[in-house]
Design a protein around this motif. Sequence first.
Motif, PDB file in Angstrom:
ATOM      1  N   TRP A   3       0.816  -1.214   0.000  1.00 42.19           N
ATOM      2  CA  TRP A   3       0.000   0.000   0.000  1.00 42.19           C
ATOM      3  C   TRP A   3       0.852   1.267   0.000  1.00 42.19           C
ATOM      4  CZ3 TRP A   3      -4.174   2.291  -1.305  1.00 42.19           C
ATOM      5  CH2 TRP A   3      -4.556   3.492  -0.724  1.00 42.19           C
ATOM      6  N   LEU A   4       1.850   1.342   0.857  1.00 43.33           N
ATOM      7  CA  LEU A   4       2.658   2.560   0.949  1.00 43.33           C
ATOM      8  C   LEU A   4       3.516   2.795  -0.289  1.00 43.33           C
ATOM      9  CD1 LEU A   4       3.731   2.518   4.700  1.00 43.33           C
ATOM     10  CD2 LEU A   4       2.051   3.999   3.589  1.00 43.33           C
ATOM     11  N   GLU A   5       3.657   1.804  -1.114  1.00 41.43           N
ATOM     12  CA  GLU A   5       4.410   1.950  -2.363  1.00 41.43           C
ATOM     13  C   GLU A   5       3.509   2.328  -3.532  1.00 41.43           C
ATOM     14  OE1 GLU A   5       5.854  -2.019  -2.453  1.00 41.43           O
ATOM     15  OE2 GLU A   5       7.591  -1.596  -1.186  1.00 41.43           O
ATOM     16  N   ALA A   6       2.197   2.268  -3.327  1.00 43.99           N
ATOM     17  CA  ALA A   6       1.235   2.524  -4.400  1.00 43.99           C
ATOM     18  C   ALA A   6       0.912   4.012  -4.501  1.00 43.99           C
ATOM     19  CB  ALA A   6      -0.046   1.739  -4.162  1.00 43.99           C
ATOM     20  N   SER A   7       0.772   4.491  -5.728  1.00 40.77           N
ATOM     21  CA  SER A   7       0.316   5.857  -5.969  1.00 40.77           C
ATOM     22  C   SER A   7      -1.149   5.961  -5.574  1.00 40.77           C
ATOM     23  CB  SER A   7       0.468   6.192  -7.453  1.00 40.77           C
ATOM     24  OG  SER A   7      -0.190   7.392  -7.758  1.00 40.77           O
ATOM     25  N   THR A   8      -1.534   7.086  -5.027  1.00 42.08           N
ATOM     26  CA  THR A   8      -2.943   7.294  -4.677  1.00 42.08           C
ATOM     27  C   THR A   8      -3.621   8.279  -5.624  1.00 42.08           C
ATOM     28  OG1 THR A   8      -2.312   8.992  -3.071  1.00 42.08           O
ATOM     29  CG2 THR A   8      -2.601   6.739  -2.236  1.00 42.08           C
ATOM     30  N   GLU A   9      -2.999   8.552  -6.757  1.00 43.66           N
ATOM     31  CA  GLU A   9      -3.583   9.493  -7.717  1.00 43.66           C
ATOM     32  C   GLU A   9      -4.969   9.058  -8.182  1.00 43.66           C
ATOM     33  OE1 GLU A   9      -0.953  10.253 -10.971  1.00 43.66           O
ATOM     34  OE2 GLU A   9       0.723  10.706  -9.646  1.00 43.66           O
ATOM     35  N   ASN A  10      -5.187   7.754  -8.317  1.00 44.17           N
ATOM     36  CA  ASN A  10      -6.489   7.272  -8.772  1.00 44.17           C
ATOM     37  C   ASN A  10      -7.286   6.626  -7.639  1.00 44.17           C
ATOM     38  OD1 ASN A  10      -4.717   5.104  -8.693  1.00 44.17           O
ATOM     39  ND2 ASN A  10      -5.731   4.002 -10.342  1.00 44.17           N
ATOM     40  N   CYS A  11      -7.073   7.073  -6.414  1.00 43.17           N
ATOM     41  CA  CYS A  11      -7.817   6.586  -5.255  1.00 43.17           C
ATOM     42  C   CYS A  11      -9.238   7.159  -5.304  1.00 43.17           C
ATOM     43  CB  CYS A  11      -7.111   7.015  -3.972  1.00 43.17           C
ATOM     44  SG  CYS A  11      -8.084   6.697  -2.486  1.00 43.17           S
ATOM     45  N   PRO A  12     -10.273   6.315  -5.235  1.00 39.58           N
ATOM     46  CA  PRO A  12     -11.641   6.831  -5.295  1.00 39.58           C
ATOM     47  C   PRO A  12     -12.001   7.726  -4.109  1.00 39.58           C
ATOM     48  CG  PRO A  12     -11.643   4.440  -5.006  1.00 39.58           C
ATOM     49  CD  PRO A  12     -10.222   4.859  -5.198  1.00 39.58           C
ATOM     50  N   VAL A  13     -11.428   7.480  -2.941  1.00 40.06           N
ATOM     51  CA  VAL A  13     -11.694   8.354  -1.794  1.00 40.06           C
ATOM     52  C   VAL A  13     -11.133   9.747  -2.074  1.00 40.06           C
ATOM     53  CG1 VAL A  13     -11.230   8.760   0.653  1.00 40.06           C
ATOM     54  CG2 VAL A  13     -11.766   6.444  -0.139  1.00 40.06           C
ATOM     55  N   GLN A  14      -9.907   9.809  -2.555  1.00 42.12           N
ATOM     56  CA  GLN A  14      -9.285  11.091  -2.871  1.00 42.12           C
ATOM     57  C   GLN A  14     -10.057  11.825  -3.956  1.00 42.12           C
ATOM     58  OE1 GLN A  14      -5.035  10.921  -3.313  1.00 42.12           O
ATOM     59  NE2 GLN A  14      -4.991  12.675  -4.687  1.00 42.12           N
ATOM     60  N   ARG A  15     -10.452  11.118  -4.991  1.00 41.39           N
ATOM     61  CA  ARG A  15     -11.198  11.760  -6.087  1.00 41.39           C
ATOM     62  C   ARG A  15     -12.568  12.251  -5.616  1.00 41.39           C
ATOM     63  NH1 ARG A  15      -9.349   9.298 -11.485  1.00 41.39           N
ATOM     64  NH2 ARG A  15      -7.121   9.702 -11.311  1.00 41.39           N
ATOM     65  N   THR A  16     -13.213  11.495  -4.746  1.00 42.96           N
ATOM     66  CA  THR A  16     -14.505  11.929  -4.202  1.00 42.96           C
ATOM     67  C   THR A  16     -14.338  13.178  -3.358  1.00 42.96           C
ATOM     68  OG1 THR A  16     -15.302   9.652  -4.207  1.00 42.96           O
ATOM     69  CG2 THR A  16     -16.496  11.214  -2.809  1.00 42.96           C
TER      70      THR A  16
END
Length: 155
Positions: A3-16
């Motif tokens: 998880w900590l190595e993954a980009s969160t650019e396409n995280c649905p929580v972040q986008r919401t």
Amino acid sequence: MEWLEASTENCPVQRTLDVVGEKWTLLILRDAVNGVRRFDDFHRHIGLSEAVLSDRLRKLIAAGILQTVPYREPGSRSRNEYRLTRKGWDLWPVLMALRQWGEAYALGSESPVLDVRHTDCDAPVRVVVECSEGHSSLRPEHVTARLGPGARPRS
């Protein structure tokens, strides 16, 4: 990849949260769910400035969460009501979850403003997490989260 190595650019929580994650926006949505439709009513009930309200309403319309519907009071100019779209109504469980959390942890000994009940049986309404097979009342210890197909390494 973890998880900590993954980009969160396409995280649905972040986008919401990019769309509805601001306090005034959530309060506008709360009022819209409860039947508020007109600018003056939002302004009076929420108590935010006209400029901020106009900005948030514009953003919600642009996101397809609200739509405008013209109305005209006798003797007045035409104005717009703001109504939830299907996309907007799909945020209702999010608002209900925030309400449920607030009743449990933020109100203290105060009673809630609204008593939300099921029309058919009059039981209080609550938000429950379930899987697609119908197993309900899931808690974090009942689920496994894995990186999905959209996971990309952080840059």
